[in-house]
Every structure is written in structure tokens, then in C-alpha cells.
Design a protein around this motif. Structure first.
Motif, PDB file in Angstrom:
ATOM      1  N   ASN A 263       1.032  -1.009  -0.200  1.00  0.00           N
ATOM      2  CA  ASN A 263      -0.092  -0.021  -0.103  1.00  0.00           C
ATOM      3  C   ASN A 263       0.878   1.155  -0.404  1.00  0.00           C
ATOM      4  O   ASN A 263       0.653   2.488  -0.627  1.00  0.00           O
ATOM      5  CB  ASN A 263      -0.714  -0.070   1.260  1.00  0.00           C
ATOM      6  N   ASP A 264       2.087   1.106   0.777  1.00  0.00           N
ATOM      7  CA  ASP A 264       3.436   2.235   0.712  1.00  0.00           C
ATOM      8  C   ASP A 264       3.888   2.873  -1.243  1.00  0.00           C
ATOM      9  O   ASP A 264       3.831   3.594  -1.246  1.00  0.00           O
ATOM     10  CB  ASP A 264       3.725   2.546   1.701  1.00  0.00           C
ATOM     11  N   LEU A 265       4.138   1.703  -0.842  1.00  0.00           N
ATOM     12  CA  LEU A 265       4.219   1.696  -3.116  1.00  0.00           C
ATOM     13  C   LEU A 265       3.179   2.258  -3.740  1.00  0.00           C
ATOM     14  O   LEU A 265       3.607   2.792  -4.394  1.00  0.00           O
ATOM     15  CB  LEU A 265       4.260   0.235  -3.581  1.00  0.00           C
ATOM     16  N   VAL A 266       1.971   1.772  -3.420  1.00  0.00           N
ATOM     17  CA  VAL A 266       0.853   2.714  -4.340  1.00  0.00           C
ATOM     18  C   VAL A 266       0.812   3.847  -4.330  1.00  0.00           C
ATOM     19  O   VAL A 266       0.484   5.073  -5.138  1.00  0.00           O
ATOM     20  CB  VAL A 266      -0.354   1.427  -3.933  1.00  0.00           C
ATOM     21  N   LYS A 267       1.069   4.773  -2.936  1.00  0.00           N
ATOM     22  CA  LYS A 267       0.621   5.866  -2.556  1.00  0.00           C
ATOM     23  C   LYS A 267       1.777   6.681  -2.457  1.00  0.00           C
ATOM     24  O   LYS A 267       1.825   7.758  -3.132  1.00  0.00           O
ATOM     25  CB  LYS A 267       0.429   5.978  -1.174  1.00  0.00           C
ATOM     26  N   ASN A 268       3.060   6.125  -2.638  1.00  0.00           N
ATOM     27  CA  ASN A 268       4.140   6.650  -3.205  1.00  0.00           C
ATOM     28  C   ASN A 268       5.147   6.683  -4.621  1.00  0.00           C
ATOM     29  O   ASN A 268       5.715   6.538  -4.733  1.00  0.00           O
ATOM     30  CB  ASN A 268       4.984   6.926  -1.842  1.00  0.00           C
ATOM     31  N   LYS A 269       3.751   5.631  -5.591  1.00  0.00           N
ATOM     32  CA  LYS A 269       4.767   5.536  -6.700  1.00  0.00           C
ATOM     33  C   LYS A 269       5.581   6.902  -7.230  1.00  0.00           C
ATOM     34  O   LYS A 269       6.278   6.175  -7.477  1.00  0.00           O
ATOM     35  CB  LYS A 269       4.107   4.869  -7.111  1.00  0.00           C
TER      36      LYS A 269
END
Length: 274
Positions: A263-269
């Protein structure tokens, strides 16, 4: 504190351990020096033992011991004076301790010589030049009999294989939970070392953790440090954490969990990947 004595003649044993940072021994486990024979002590046989992670639970020191072999020559009991020390690259004593003691066959005695934090961090350049620890043992007879000063050297080399690699995972956003993405690590001689499997666990009500399963393919792998970064298209790096693992002869696997979730990756892509 250095141990002082009144004798001019002594036996010295210098032991260097290369790649000391990669000692795989856990707490209370030891690495042993090659054996040495002291002619002046009735041809008795000895070893040095080192516990890189301490000898007791909750012990944060590097412990060093002098061990008399159980099948040693000579009398059952020998009273000696001994000193154990860690040396700098120029031979200067960094820390030392010594005592007068009776050694039966099969007996070991020693000390907590220095804190791990000092050796591996605060004064690493002094204690571990080129990642090499130098241990010195000095022995004296306790009957004041004059003997010739002798010195022996031994070296232990911990084999280390360092691998740097870039792992490109295509269609990462399309990975399904527990769907593996595999990568193989080989040595410089193309020998198979590790199998890596990246997958996403959890989902729905739980955080989606990004995990890497590490499976050793070589029984000689005892200890592993795993450092991971996320690299953007411009070459900038985001630290994903550091893992430290021990393996036995049963080829146990280990799991490395990245420091951020899917989820962190998606938010800070955008900030992480560009």
C-alpha cells in the motif's frame, strides 16, 4: 587493564581472524583457533576459543578463552600465568586481561574482553582493520624456571561471498497475493548460492506485506546479511532494511520483509519509482 608479571621469558600465540564481521556463531557458540603446543609447559596442548556474540544470555561482549586440550600431554594440573588481548594493526594492546590459574586437562578459562558495540562500531577502525581481529595469548610458567621466549602465529579466514545485483520485477502492481517472482544468486564461479522468491502476503483486512523468501542452495552457507534498496528510474535509492540470518545443514529458509508495505508503494509510486 594489562596484566603485569615479573618473568622475562614467555610463550606468545598470535591469532588473526579475517572477515571477522561475518562470524556466524550465535550466543555461547565459539570459533576455535588451530591448536598449539607449548614446549616450556611440558609439551601441553592448547587452543584459543572466541565467542563473537558472548558466552551468556544477555552478554554483549566478545568473550575469549584459553582451553587446555583434554588429551593434552604433561601433568594433569598445570599452574600458569596467562594474558589474553586484542591488538591493533601495529601490535599495540587495545584491551587485555590476565590471571594466575591452575589448568586441568579439558578446562578452559577466560574473560569478556570487550563490548561488541566498541569492536564493531565505536572503535572498529582500531579493532578490525581490514575486518581482521588480532588476538594474542601470552603464557608463563609459575615455577620461575627460565625458558626461551617463543612466538607462534595462526590465521583463520572466514570465507565470504559478496554479491551485488539488480532485480527488475516487471508488472509488479499486477502481482497477486502469494504469487512468486523468483531470482537466482550465483557465485563468481557460477555456483548456485541462493534462491529468492518475492511475493505479497496479506490483503483485504490486513496490510499487504512485501516479503522475500531466501532459500540457500549450498550447505556451506552458515550466515547471511541481506541489504535491500528500492531503486528509481533515476538511480535514487530508498532503504528497505537489513536482515541477518543463520542457516543450518537442513537448508532452512528465511523471510525478509521490506520496510514498507505494498500500500505504501502504491501511495508513493511517483516519488519512489521516478
Amino acid at each position: 587493564m594489562s596484566y603485569q608479571n615479573d618473568f622475562k621469558n614467555e610463550f606468545r600465540f598470535l591469532w588473526t581472524i579475517e572477515n571477522f564481521s561475518y562470524c556466524w556463531q550465535k550466543k555461547s557458540e565459539r570459533i576455535a583457533s588451530p591448536p598449539f603446543v607449548v614446549d616450556a609447559l611440558d609439551d601441553s596442548e592448547w587452543k584459543l576459543w572466541l565467542c563473537p556474540r558472548g558466552d551468556k544470555d544477555g552478554n554483549f561482549h566478545i568473550a575469549c578463552f584459553l582451553y587446555r586440550e583434554s588429551d593434552s600431554s604433561g601433568p594433569d594440573n598445570i599452574e600458569i600465568e596467562y594474558e589474553l588481548a586484542f591488538l591493533a594493526a601495529d601490535g599495540a594492546v587495545l584491551v587485555s586481561k590476565g590471571l594466575k590459574r591452575v589448568f586441568n586437562k579439558g578446562i578452559y578459562r577466560g574473560f569478556d574482553l570487550e563490548k561488541r558495540q566498541v569492536v564493531f562500531s565505536a572503535k572498529k577502525d582500531e579493532f578490525l582493520p581490514r575486518d581482521t581481529l588480532t588476538v594474542r595469548c601470552r603464557l608463563w610458567r609459575n615455577d620461575r624456571r627460565r625458558v626461551e621466549t617463543t612466538q607462534f602465529f595462526a590465521r583463520t579466514v572466514i570465507k565470504v561471498d559478496r554479491r551485488f545485483f539488480c532485480w527488475t520485477i516487471e508488472n509488479f502492481s499486477g502481482l497477486q497475493p502469494h504469487q512468486d517472482n523468483s531470482f537466482i544468486i550465483r557465485s563468481a564461479c557460477k555456483e548456485l548460492l541462493l534462491n529468492l522468491n518475492l511475493f505479497i502476503s496479506g490483503g483485504q483486512c490486513a496490510e499487504e506485506l512485501i516479503k522475500i523468501k531466501i532459500v540457500p542452495s549450498n550447505p556451506n552457507i552458515k550466515y547471511l546479511t541481506f541489504k535491500c534498496h528500492l531503486v528509481s528510474t533515476k538511480g535514487s535509492k530508498t532503504d528497505c532494511g537489513l536482515g541477518e540470518y543463520w542457516f543450518n545443514d537442513c537448508y532452512e529458509s528465511a523471510a525478509f520483509i521490506l520496510a514498507f508495505t505494498n500500500n505504501d508503494l502504491v501511495k508513493n509510486k511517483k516519488s519512489l519509482f521516478t
